[in-house]
Design a protein around this motif. Structure first.
Motif, PDB file in Angstrom:
ATOM      1  N   ARG A  55       0.861  -1.179   0.000  1.00  0.00           N
ATOM      2  CA  ARG A  55       0.000   0.000   0.000  1.00  0.00           C
ATOM      3  C   ARG A  55       0.900   1.231   0.000  1.00  0.00           C
ATOM      4  O   ARG A  55       1.671   1.443   0.946  1.00  0.00           O
ATOM      5  CB  ARG A  55      -0.904   0.015   1.240  1.00  0.00           C
ATOM      6  N   ALA A  56       0.813   2.043  -1.048  1.00  0.00           N
ATOM      7  CA  ALA A  56       1.716   3.187  -1.168  1.00  0.00           C
ATOM      8  C   ALA A  56       1.071   4.272  -2.014  1.00  0.00           C
ATOM      9  O   ALA A  56      -0.037   4.103  -2.551  1.00  0.00           O
ATOM     10  CB  ALA A  56       3.047   2.753  -1.784  1.00  0.00           C
ATOM     11  N   GLU A  57       1.786   5.399  -2.130  1.00  0.00           N
ATOM     12  CA  GLU A  57       1.315   6.505  -2.963  1.00  0.00           C
ATOM     13  C   GLU A  57       1.354   6.113  -4.437  1.00  0.00           C
ATOM     14  O   GLU A  57       0.374   6.251  -5.158  1.00  0.00           O
ATOM     15  CB  GLU A  57       2.184   7.732  -2.706  1.00  0.00           C
ATOM     16  N   ASP A  58       2.496   5.669  -4.901  1.00  0.00           N
ATOM     17  CA  ASP A  58       2.688   5.102  -6.239  1.00  0.00           C
ATOM     18  C   ASP A  58       3.482   3.814  -6.072  1.00  0.00           C
ATOM     19  O   ASP A  58       4.277   3.683  -5.128  1.00  0.00           O
ATOM     20  CB  ASP A  58       3.451   6.059  -7.164  1.00  0.00           C
ATOM     21  N   VAL A  59       3.324   2.890  -7.009  1.00  0.00           N
ATOM     22  CA  VAL A  59       4.018   1.608  -6.925  1.00  0.00           C
ATOM     23  C   VAL A  59       4.679   1.325  -8.268  1.00  0.00           C
ATOM     24  O   VAL A  59       4.027   1.383  -9.316  1.00  0.00           O
ATOM     25  CB  VAL A  59       3.060   0.455  -6.560  1.00  0.00           C
ATOM     26  N   THR A  60       5.980   1.013  -8.207  1.00  0.00           N
ATOM     27  CA  THR A  60       6.729   0.586  -9.390  1.00  0.00           C
ATOM     28  C   THR A  60       7.392  -0.749  -9.075  1.00  0.00           C
ATOM     29  O   THR A  60       8.204  -0.840  -8.148  1.00  0.00           O
ATOM     30  CB  THR A  60       7.799   1.615  -9.786  1.00  0.00           C
ATOM     31  N   VAL A  61       7.049  -1.767  -9.830  1.00  0.00           N
ATOM     32  CA  VAL A  61       7.574  -3.117  -9.630  1.00  0.00           C
ATOM     33  C   VAL A  61       8.504  -3.434 -10.793  1.00  0.00           C
ATOM     34  O   VAL A  61       8.142  -3.244 -11.960  1.00  0.00           O
ATOM     35  CB  VAL A  61       6.432  -4.146  -9.539  1.00  0.00           C
ATOM     36  N   GLY A  62       9.695  -3.928 -10.479  1.00  0.00           N
ATOM     37  CA  GLY A  62      10.684  -4.247 -11.501  1.00  0.00           C
ATOM     38  C   GLY A  62      10.374  -5.540 -12.230  1.00  0.00           C
ATOM     39  O   GLY A  62       9.220  -5.963 -12.346  1.00  0.00           O
ATOM     40  N   ARG A  63      11.425  -6.208 -12.675  1.00  0.00           N
ATOM     41  CA  ARG A  63      11.293  -7.395 -13.516  1.00  0.00           C
ATOM     42  C   ARG A  63      11.491  -8.673 -12.701  1.00  0.00           C
ATOM     43  O   ARG A  63      12.286  -8.718 -11.776  1.00  0.00           O
ATOM     44  CB  ARG A  63      12.320  -7.347 -14.656  1.00  0.00           C
ATOM     45  N   GLY A  74      -5.125   6.800 -10.503  1.00  0.00           N
ATOM     46  CA  GLY A  74      -4.025   6.719 -11.453  1.00  0.00           C
ATOM     47  C   GLY A  74      -4.252   5.682 -12.532  1.00  0.00           C
ATOM     48  O   GLY A  74      -5.346   5.129 -12.687  1.00  0.00           O
ATOM     49  N   ASP A  75      -3.169   5.422 -13.284  1.00  0.00           N
ATOM     50  CA  ASP A  75      -3.194   4.453 -14.373  1.00  0.00           C
ATOM     51  C   ASP A  75      -2.385   3.219 -13.984  1.00  0.00           C
ATOM     52  O   ASP A  75      -1.523   3.268 -13.097  1.00  0.00           O
ATOM     53  CB  ASP A  75      -2.606   5.058 -15.650  1.00  0.00           C
ATOM     54  N   VAL A  76      -2.636   2.132 -14.693  1.00  0.00           N
ATOM     55  CA  VAL A  76      -1.911   0.880 -14.492  1.00  0.00           C
ATOM     56  C   VAL A  76      -1.254   0.496 -15.809  1.00  0.00           C
ATOM     57  O   VAL A  76      -1.920   0.454 -16.848  1.00  0.00           O
ATOM     58  CB  VAL A  76      -2.846  -0.245 -14.005  1.00  0.00           C
ATOM     59  N   GLU A  77       0.057   0.217 -15.750  1.00  0.00           N
ATOM     60  CA  GLU A  77       0.802  -0.261 -16.913  1.00  0.00           C
ATOM     61  C   GLU A  77       1.371  -1.631 -16.591  1.00  0.00           C
ATOM     62  O   GLU A  77       2.048  -1.802 -15.568  1.00  0.00           O
ATOM     63  CB  GLU A  77       1.927   0.709 -17.277  1.00  0.00           C
ATOM     64  N   ILE A  78       1.119  -2.590 -17.466  1.00  0.00           N
ATOM     65  CA  ILE A  78       1.532  -3.974 -17.246  1.00  0.00           C
ATOM     66  C   ILE A  78       2.434  -4.386 -18.395  1.00  0.00           C
ATOM     67  O   ILE A  78       2.068  -4.258 -19.564  1.00  0.00           O
ATOM     68  CB  ILE A  78       0.309  -4.899 -17.144  1.00  0.00           C
ATOM     69  N   GLY A  79       3.630  -4.890 -18.059  1.00  0.00           N
ATOM     70  CA  GLY A  79       4.634  -5.232 -19.047  1.00  0.00           C
ATOM     71  C   GLY A  79       4.493  -6.637 -19.590  1.00  0.00           C
ATOM     72  O   GLY A  79       3.570  -7.386 -19.239  1.00  0.00           O
ATOM     73  N   PRO A  80       5.430  -7.059 -20.445  1.00  0.00           N
ATOM     74  CA  PRO A  80       5.354  -8.380 -21.078  1.00  0.00           C
ATOM     75  C   PRO A  80       5.598  -9.506 -20.078  1.00  0.00           C
ATOM     76  O   PRO A  80       6.408  -9.390 -19.162  1.00  0.00           O
ATOM     77  CB  PRO A  80       6.469  -8.324 -22.133  1.00  0.00           C
ATOM     78  N   GLY A  81       4.882 -10.605 -20.269  1.00  0.00           N
ATOM     79  CA  GLY A  81       5.076 -11.782 -19.438  1.00  0.00           C
ATOM     80  C   GLY A  81       4.558 -11.666 -18.023  1.00  0.00           C
ATOM     81  O   GLY A  81       4.793 -12.559 -17.206  1.00  0.00           O
ATOM     82  N   VAL A  82       3.847 -10.605 -17.691  1.00  0.00           N
ATOM     83  CA  VAL A  82       3.316 -10.412 -16.336  1.00  0.00           C
ATOM     84  C   VAL A  82       2.049 -11.245 -16.170  1.00  0.00           C
ATOM     85  O   VAL A  82       1.243 -11.377 -17.098  1.00  0.00           O
ATOM     86  CB  VAL A  82       3.020  -8.915 -16.081  1.00  0.00           C
ATOM     87  N   LYS A  83       1.885 -11.789 -14.965  1.00  0.00           N
ATOM     88  CA  LYS A  83       0.650 -12.505 -14.651  1.00  0.00           C
ATOM     89  C   LYS A  83       0.029 -11.894 -13.405  1.00  0.00           C
ATOM     90  O   LYS A  83       0.661 -11.840 -12.349  1.00  0.00           O
ATOM     91  CB  LYS A  83       0.903 -13.992 -14.437  1.00  0.00           C
ATOM     92  N   ILE A  84      -1.205 -11.436 -13.536  1.00  0.00           N
ATOM     93  CA  ILE A  84      -1.982 -10.898 -12.423  1.00  0.00           C
ATOM     94  C   ILE A  84      -3.052 -11.929 -12.077  1.00  0.00           C
ATOM     95  O   ILE A  84      -3.897 -12.252 -12.914  1.00  0.00           O
ATOM     96  CB  ILE A  84      -2.636  -9.543 -12.786  1.00  0.00           C
ATOM     97  N   TRP A  85      -3.004 -12.426 -10.850  1.00  0.00           N
ATOM     98  CA  TRP A  85      -3.927 -13.481 -10.456  1.00  0.00           C
ATOM     99  C   TRP A  85      -5.300 -12.940 -10.050  1.00  0.00           C
ATOM    100  O   TRP A  85      -6.223 -13.724  -9.846  1.00  0.00           O
ATOM    101  CB  TRP A  85      -3.338 -14.287  -9.300  1.00  0.00           C
ATOM    102  N   ILE A 114       0.500   2.727 -11.057  1.00  0.00           N
ATOM    103  CA  ILE A 114       1.125   1.440 -10.755  1.00  0.00           C
ATOM    104  C   ILE A 114       1.746   0.912 -12.039  1.00  0.00           C
ATOM    105  O   ILE A 114       1.088   0.871 -13.084  1.00  0.00           O
ATOM    106  CB  ILE A 114       0.110   0.421 -10.199  1.00  0.00           C
ATOM    107  N   VAL A 115       3.016   0.505 -11.956  1.00  0.00           N
ATOM    108  CA  VAL A 115       3.740  -0.053 -13.101  1.00  0.00           C
ATOM    109  C   VAL A 115       4.295  -1.406 -12.682  1.00  0.00           C
ATOM    110  O   VAL A 115       4.959  -1.518 -11.645  1.00  0.00           O
ATOM    111  CB  VAL A 115       4.881   0.880 -13.558  1.00  0.00           C
ATOM    112  N   VAL A 116       4.045  -2.432 -13.496  1.00  0.00           N
ATOM    113  CA  VAL A 116       4.526  -3.788 -13.217  1.00  0.00           C
ATOM    114  C   VAL A 116       5.406  -4.214 -14.379  1.00  0.00           C
ATOM    115  O   VAL A 116       4.951  -4.280 -15.523  1.00  0.00           O
ATOM    116  CB  VAL A 116       3.362  -4.777 -13.023  1.00  0.00           C
ATOM    117  N   GLY A 117       6.683  -4.511 -14.089  1.00  0.00           N
ATOM    118  CA  GLY A 117       7.656  -4.826 -15.120  1.00  0.00           C
ATOM    119  C   GLY A 117       7.593  -6.258 -15.605  1.00  0.00           C
ATOM    120  O   GLY A 117       6.835  -7.095 -15.096  1.00  0.00           O
ATOM    121  N   ARG A 118       8.438  -6.548 -16.583  1.00  0.00           N
ATOM    122  CA  ARG A 118       8.435  -7.819 -17.302  1.00  0.00           C
ATOM    123  C   ARG A 118       8.588  -9.028 -16.374  1.00  0.00           C
ATOM    124  O   ARG A 118       9.418  -9.061 -15.490  1.00  0.00           O
ATOM    125  CB  ARG A 118       9.589  -7.826 -18.311  1.00  0.00           C
ATOM    126  N   GLY A 119       7.773 -10.049 -16.643  1.00  0.00           N
ATOM    127  CA  GLY A 119       7.914 -11.340 -15.992  1.00  0.00           C
ATOM    128  C   GLY A 119       7.528 -11.388 -14.531  1.00  0.00           C
ATOM    129  O   GLY A 119       7.762 -12.404 -13.878  1.00  0.00           O
TER     130      GLY A 119
END
Length: 364
Positions: A196-204, A235-246, A218-223
């Motif tokens: 839980r945060a103001e903005d969230v950036t998740v790497g690969r 805000g907006d949500v950006e989802i990268g390649p190979g990401v799986k959201i359950w 929220i940004v979720v990186g590859r894999g």
């Protein structure tokens, strides 16, 4: 050197950070802002905590450990170098230090302490106060270079490992990581709990056993694998390649990579777009390393094939040279093998002329 207005204004989880059996494990330092709660045990290089920080497990520091006043540690504290404990610090287990101990007033260590170096019982000033006083004194006497070197040594700029930074007033546990600042996660992390945060950036290539919720983007990186929902309020949500959201995805606008997977529903008050881009701006070091390795392997294979062709060509030339006789020898051999008519006539046996008539009997 450039500083932000607050060095603890972001939750930072560096590359390779994991949560193992209720322990937060990292190769770098751990910096915890004041009045925070960390329900995990902590294992890192240097562990530094501000005032009134509570740890729900033990602390293992390969380097130094500094706990400001009113800190509370539920279990043992193991330090590879020096330890600094402020006023009224409580340790629920044992304190073991390989170097020196600097202890303030009214420190409570329930199971005693051991040290291989000097033991000084006094009231050490808080970490941030000591830092400002020391740097201020150096600048006052004109030692700007010494102040810069001291600050660089303290922050360990040459270290390749980025520290874990937990901002002031945060709560970190198996249930949730709650901060009032942005949160940034590196690559190859394994985290338990909702973020839980103001903005969230998740790497690969991360695994998060929980959900992501933010007020902003929220940004979720590859894999990466998020075993929960991804929700943002404004805000907006950006989802990268190979990401799986359950779980589900909810935002104002959603940008989904064509190779990503969402098991739940996608709700957007604005637009939903499919894209083929990498959503992270920082370079993908793993992909670059793999590309360089592939190029090197291709170069080596091309060189080996070229050398094999050269060796095969040389071998064929050698065989041709060995099997074909010289031209002069061939001519002499050919001359010697030509049949001689006179010899052939002399060696040819004489046969009787065929006659249909009867031959005389030599006995008669």
């Amino acid at each position: 050197m450039l500083f932000r207005s607050d060095p603890l204004d972001e939750l930072t989880i560096p590359d390779g950070t994991t949560v193992e059996e209720h322990d937060l494990v990292t190769d770098g330092d751990v910096l915890v802002g004041g009045q925070s709660t960390v329900e995990f045990g902590v294992r890192g290089r240097n562990v530094i905590a501000g005032e009134r920080v509570r740890f729900g497990g033990h602390i293992e520091a390969e380097g130094d450990c500094r706990l400001d006043m009113w800190c509370d540690v539920a279990d043992n504290v193991l330090v590879g170098e020096d330890a600094y404990l402020g006023e009224r610090v409580h340790v629920g287990g044992q304190l073991k230090v390989a170097g020196d101990i600097d202890i303030g007033d009214d420190v409570d260590i329930e199971e005693g302490f051991e040290a291989n170096g000097w033991i000084v019982i006094r009231n050490p000033m808080p970490t941030i106060v000591f830092l400002f006083v020391y740097l201020g004194q150096l600048l006052r006497i004109g030692e700007e270079e010494a102040a810069e070197n001291a600050l660089s040594t303290l922050l360990d700029e040459d270290s390749e490992d980025e520290p874990v930074v937990i901002p002031r007033g945060a709560t970190v546990s198996d249930d949730a990581w709650r901060v009032s600042t942005p949160a940034r996660m590196g690559d190859d992390c394994r985290i338990h709990g909702n973020i839980r945060a103001e903005d969230v950036t998740v790497g690969r290539d991360n695994v998060i056993f929980g959900s992501l919720r933010a007020k902003g983007d929220i940004v979720v990186g590859r894999g990466s694998d998020v075993k929960g929902n991804v929700t943002t309020r404004n805000g907006d949500v950006e989802i990268g390649p190979g990401v799986k959201i359950w779980g589900d995805v909810r935002a104002e606008n959603v940008r989904l990579h064509e190779n990503a997977t969402v098991d739940g529903t996608i709700r957007a008050s604005g637009e939903i777009q499919l894209h083929t881009d990498d959503v992270l701006d920082d370079p993908d070091e793993d992909a670059e390393a793999m590309a360089e390795m592939a190029a090197e392997m291709e170069g080596e294979s091309a060189e080996s094939e070229g050398s094999e062709h050269d060796e095969a060509g040389e071998a064929n030339e050698d065989e041709t040279t060995d099997t074909e006789p010289p031209e002069s020898d061939a001519v002499e051999k050919g001359d010697s093998e030509e049949p001689d008519e006179s010899d052939e006539q002399r060696e040819r046996p004489v046969t009787a002329v065929e006659d249909d008539g009867e031959q005389p009997d030599p006995a008669s």
